[in-house]
Scaffold this motif. Structure first.
Motif, PDB file in Angstrom:
ATOM      1  N   LEU A 550       0.831  -1.193   0.000  1.00 19.54           N
ATOM      2  CA  LEU A 550       0.000   0.000   0.000  1.00 19.54           C
ATOM      3  C   LEU A 550       0.872   1.251   0.000  1.00 19.54           C
ATOM      4  O   LEU A 550       0.594   2.221  -0.708  1.00 19.54           O
ATOM      5  CB  LEU A 550      -0.906  -0.008   1.225  1.00 19.54           C
ATOM      6  N   LEU A 551       1.938   1.215   0.773  1.00 16.04           N
ATOM      7  CA  LEU A 551       2.846   2.356   0.836  1.00 16.04           C
ATOM      8  C   LEU A 551       3.499   2.594  -0.509  1.00 16.04           C
ATOM      9  O   LEU A 551       3.654   3.728  -0.959  1.00 16.04           O
ATOM     10  CB  LEU A 551       3.916   2.109   1.905  1.00 16.04           C
ATOM     11  N   GLU A 552       3.855   1.507  -1.188  1.00 17.65           N
ATOM     12  CA  GLU A 552       4.471   1.647  -2.509  1.00 17.65           C
ATOM     13  C   GLU A 552       3.537   2.326  -3.502  1.00 17.65           C
ATOM     14  O   GLU A 552       3.949   3.142  -4.305  1.00 17.65           O
ATOM     15  CB  GLU A 552       4.840   0.261  -3.054  1.00 17.65           C
ATOM     16  N   GLY A 553       2.269   1.987  -3.423  1.00 21.57           N
ATOM     17  CA  GLY A 553       1.328   2.527  -4.396  1.00 21.57           C
ATOM     18  C   GLY A 553       0.540   3.710  -3.901  1.00 21.57           C
ATOM     19  O   GLY A 553      -0.390   4.151  -4.563  1.00 21.57           O
ATOM     20  N   SER A 554       0.900   4.256  -2.739  1.00 21.77           N
ATOM     21  CA  SER A 554       0.089   5.310  -2.151  1.00 21.77           C
ATOM     22  C   SER A 554       0.037   6.556  -3.010  1.00 21.77           C
ATOM     23  O   SER A 554      -0.995   7.207  -3.106  1.00 21.77           O
ATOM     24  CB  SER A 554       0.619   5.661  -0.760  1.00 21.77           C
ATOM     25  N   ALA A 555       1.143   6.892  -3.649  1.00 22.83           N
ATOM     26  CA  ALA A 555       1.161   8.100  -4.464  1.00 22.83           C
ATOM     27  C   ALA A 555       0.340   7.934  -5.732  1.00 22.83           C
ATOM     28  O   ALA A 555       0.046   8.895  -6.417  1.00 22.83           O
ATOM     29  CB  ALA A 555       2.601   8.447  -4.838  1.00 22.83           C
ATOM     30  N   LEU A 556      -0.058   6.683  -6.024  1.00 23.23           N
ATOM     31  CA  LEU A 556      -0.752   6.412  -7.272  1.00 23.23           C
ATOM     32  C   LEU A 556      -2.259   6.357  -7.115  1.00 23.23           C
ATOM     33  O   LEU A 556      -2.972   6.488  -8.096  1.00 23.23           O
ATOM     34  CB  LEU A 556      -0.253   5.081  -7.866  1.00 23.23           C
ATOM     35  N   GLY A 557      -2.772   6.103  -5.894  1.00 25.17           N
ATOM     36  CA  GLY A 557      -4.218   5.964  -5.849  1.00 25.17           C
ATOM     37  C   GLY A 557      -4.868   5.966  -4.489  1.00 25.17           C
ATOM     38  O   GLY A 557      -6.089   5.892  -4.404  1.00 25.17           O
ATOM     39  N   ILE A 558      -4.118   5.995  -3.415  1.00 24.28           N
ATOM     40  CA  ILE A 558      -4.743   5.935  -2.088  1.00 24.28           C
ATOM     41  C   ILE A 558      -4.797   7.355  -1.525  1.00 24.28           C
ATOM     42  O   ILE A 558      -4.257   7.642  -0.455  1.00 24.28           O
ATOM     43  CB  ILE A 558      -3.955   4.990  -1.150  1.00 24.28           C
TER      44      ILE A 558
END
Length: 767
Positions: A550-558
């Motif tokens: 989730l942290l890895e993709g946080s800048a992308l959609g969370i």
């Protein structure tokens, strides 16, 4: 001549009259045209004034509503970065702005192009900050530029590269745990099958132990008939029994004949009579000599035959039931083994976890090591021949049990026919020999310490060589887990002062009010920590792996969760680990709710120490996942995959508890053995907020915290204003005509007397 002169005069007068008539017509037409032009010009002037008035009024209303919102609460903004209406009255500010936009009157002789007059004004405030939609929009507005930058520079840098290794570790643990459960299911089923075999073997052995001799006794040697205890007694005593029975029968026949002779001879000589009497008395004295022995033999044989028949039925029934039950266990074991085979095949083709971050060499080595550990899972799978042999073994025991039961039944049938018979000695000896040999063979194979059961146990133990070590590691894990749970429980043991408890109660009441006001759903109960270390580890691995992804993709959609997380960390308090250190030493530590706002928002536990304990429990779970990953690699030299799994758990619990103590003592802890980056308490809170923050209940608690701190009721803290103003301007020309024209078209307002009036609205908000 005179007539001509008169005629000319008349003609001249006519021309003069005509000229005068023509000049009069032109004058009336000019006057009419001039009047129309003046009228049109007057109307255009008023229309121009109305247009200018409308534009000025509209601008004034919009300016006025913005002025009303320009007065915001400075405390809420400074502390939380949020805007709510505050300060001067919105209506006063609005009216002041409207009046300020009215042109100056100037000197008394000056011409005022517009004499605007505000008739009615008002401001309606709405959209309170207590509304979750409004609150969230302000938070998003506050954090939309700051949060991604902070996250990229701080969080991603600290935890970068760990995601792929943790994902690989979670996959490895998940697979090995499934293998462990299937392995235990298989071995339990195999133990169950062997227990059934052993139990039925020993039971059958006990069923015939009193009636059938083991080891077998030679039945070809005769013996004296008497009491019957075993089938050998029947077989070896039969000939003697027949002999004695026949002798007694002869004696009885002679005795009966003598008595009959005595009754028939009534008139004989005394001497002869005396001799005959003496002879009869001799016969009577020599009556049946072996009646007790014969009766004992026959009674014993009948009783043993009946018992043996019952035993035979029981042996056949138990053999069939045990065979079916053992095969059922065998099927369970076989299915579990096939499940393990499928898992092992899956491990061979499972793709290696990837990360958006470029992993360094050490992380890559860890990932490869974890992949190799997964592939050792096939060592736990048993070959198909194992199950084929075992099924045949179970079937053979069932068959031998049925044969033994049949032999017992056959001998029982033969024994029933013994009383009063002759010539059955050979059959009895043969039957007894077969039954003894069958019973002895069954006992040797399946009885107590039977060779089949012993050999099967050795076969099972061959692939369980590491089970004792695994159990030892599991015991260590349970002990270590108990120590960790006791440590975490000690954090929740603090009660806090009465003031702390009151603050929590007040904040919690505000939370309930806001939750109900927003019609939020009931919050799910937090899952209690498992007493099983394996279950705790699995949950920690799954949550930590998902959190890092989730942290890895946080800048992308969370977006929403990210902004909520960063806002909470940047604006609200969190408990200082220094106070935890004192708490563990038995010292009094402050537990006011405003020292632990972030923890209360996250967990919502209504007591001074509960939320702190919950936070450290979640940190422990996170550290456990990382340390378990390291433990898998550290313990891989143990070889056996389940032993590696158990030892890794012991390693993980011990190291995670040490990490927790170091975080409390030093305020920081190294992320992992390979990623030498210091992490602090707030880093973990940010991760947890990102993972499960931003729910409606958490928003309600955040609002409650702010209300408790500021003393404001956010249900009356408005963020939106809708203003309305009615203004008028005096008409210079023909107000009646304009009023009449308004009936045929839209003037954008109404004419009242000699004034034109119109109403304007404007809206504005803080987000």
């Amino acid at each position: 001549m005179n007539e001509r002169v008169e005629s000319e005069d008349t003609h001249s007068r006519n021309r003069e009259c005509k000229r005068r008539r023509d000049e009069g017509s032109v004058t009336i037409y000019f006057i009419t045209a001039t009047a129309a032009f003046v009228l049109l010009t007057a109307l255009l002037i008023d229309f121009a004034r109305i247009a200018a008035f409308r534009k000025q009024a509209e601008i004034s209303v919009k300016s006025g509503v913005r002025s009303a919102l320009s007065s915001f609460d400075p405390i809420v903004y400074e502390k939380y970065g949020l805007f709510i209406r505050g300060g001067d009255s919105a209506n006063e500010l609005f009216l002041e702005t409207l009046q300020g936009n009215v042109p100056e009157t100037g000197s008394s002789g000056a011409l005022k192009f517009l004499d605007t007059r505000w008739e009615e004004t008002g401001v309606t405030e709405s959209r309170p900050l207590a509304s979750h939609d409004v609150f969230n929009r302000q938070v998003l507005e506050e954090m939309k530029y700051k949060a991604p930058i902070d996250l990229t520079l701080e969080m991603a840098e600290r935890f970068g590269g760990l995601s792929s290794a943790m994902e690989e570790a979670a996959s490895t643990v998940d697979l090995l745990e499934k293998m462990r459960k299937a392995y235990e299911k298989r071995e339990a089923a195999l133990d169950g099958a062997l227990a059934i075999q052993t139990d039925v073997g020993e039971a059958i052995q006990q069923l015939l132990a009193a009636e059938v001799n083991d080891p077998p006794i030679d039945v070809n040697t005769g013996a004296t008939a008497g009491s019957v205890n075993t089938i050998v007694d029947i077989a070896v005593g039969y000939e003697d029994y027949v002999s004695k029975r026949q002798e007694d029968e002869a004696r009885r026949a002679a005795q009966r004949a003598a008595e009959e002779q005595k009754d028939l001879e009534t008139e004989t000589e005394e001497t002869k009579e005396s001799d005959d009497k003496e002879a009869v008395e001799d016969v009577v004295l020599e009556g049946p000599k072996y009646e007790a022995i014969v009766i004992s033999y026959e009674t014993g044989t009948n009783a043993l035959a009946m018992t043996l028949n019952n035993r035979a039925l029981s042996i056949i029934s138990r053999s069939n039931e045990a065979g079916e039950d053992a095969i059922a266990k065998w099927l369970i074991a076989k299915e579990a083994n096939e499940e393990m085979r499928a898992l092992a095949e899956q491990a061979k083709v499972m793709p290696t976890a990837s990360s958006t971050e470029q992993a360094d060499g050490e992380i890559a080595d860890e990932t490869q090591s974890l992949e190799e550990i997964r592939k050792t899972a096939d060592e736990l799978v048993l070959e198909a021949s194992f199950f084929e042999d075992y099924a045949a073994e179970i079937g053979e025991q069932r068959t031998l049990g049925q044969l033994l039961g049949n032999e017992a039944s056959a001998f029982s049938s033969l024994a029933v026919s013994v009383p009063g018979s002759t010539g059955k000695g050979a059959y009895l000896r043969d039957g007894a020999s077969r039954l003894q040999n069958g019973y002895s063979n069954y006992n040797r194979l399946y009885g107590a310490n039977g060779t089949v059961g012993t050999n099967r146990l050795k076969v099972l133990q061959a692939h369980r060589s590491k089970d004792n070590e695994i159990k030892q590691e599991e015991q260590k894990a349970r002990s270590a887990w108990s120590g960790a749970t006791n440590f975490l429980a000690s954090l929740s043991g603090a009660t806090g002062s009465e003031e702390d408890k009151i603050s929590f109660e007040q904040a919690n009441e505000l939370y309930r009010i806001n939750k109900d006001w927003n019609h939020s759903e009931e919050e799910q109960a937090r899952v209690e920590a498992s007493s099983d270390p394996s279950a705790g580890r699995d949950q920690a691995m799954s949550e930590t792996s998902g959190l890092l992804k989730l942290l890895e993709g946080s800048a992308l959609g969370i977006r929403d969760q990210l902004y909520f997380s960063e806002y909470t960390i940047s604006r609200l308090s969190r408990y200082d680990p220094v106070w935890i250190k004192g708490m563990l030493k038995g010292e009094d530590a402050p537990l006011d709710i405003h020292l632990q706002e972030t923890e209360y928002i996250l967990y919502g536990i209504n007591n001074p120490a509960g939320n702190i304990a919950a936070a450290y429990s979640e940190i422990f779970a996170f550290r456990l996942a990382i340390r378990t990953m390291e433990g898998l690699i550290e313990c891989r030299s143990m070889g056996h995959p389940l032993l590696v799994l158990a030892a890794a758990l012991v390693y993980g619990i011990g190291k995670a508890l040490m990490d927790l103590r170091q975080l409390v003592e030093n305020g920081n802890v190294q992320l992992s053995k390979t990623i030498k980056v210091d992490t602090v308490y707030s880093d973990y809170l940010r991760l947890f907020l990102l993972a499960h923050g931003g729910s409606s209940n958490q928003v309600a608690r955040m609002i409650a915290i702010m209300e408790h701190a500021t003393g404001l009721d956010f249900r009356g803290a408005y963020t939106y204003a809708s203003a309305e103003g009615s203004a008028s301007v005096r008409l210079w020309f023909f107000p009646g005509l304009l009023k009449m024209l308004g009936k045929f078209g839209d003037l954008g307002g109404t004419v009242k007397g000699n004034r034109y009036e119109s109403t304007y609205t404007a809206d504005s908000s803080y987000q």
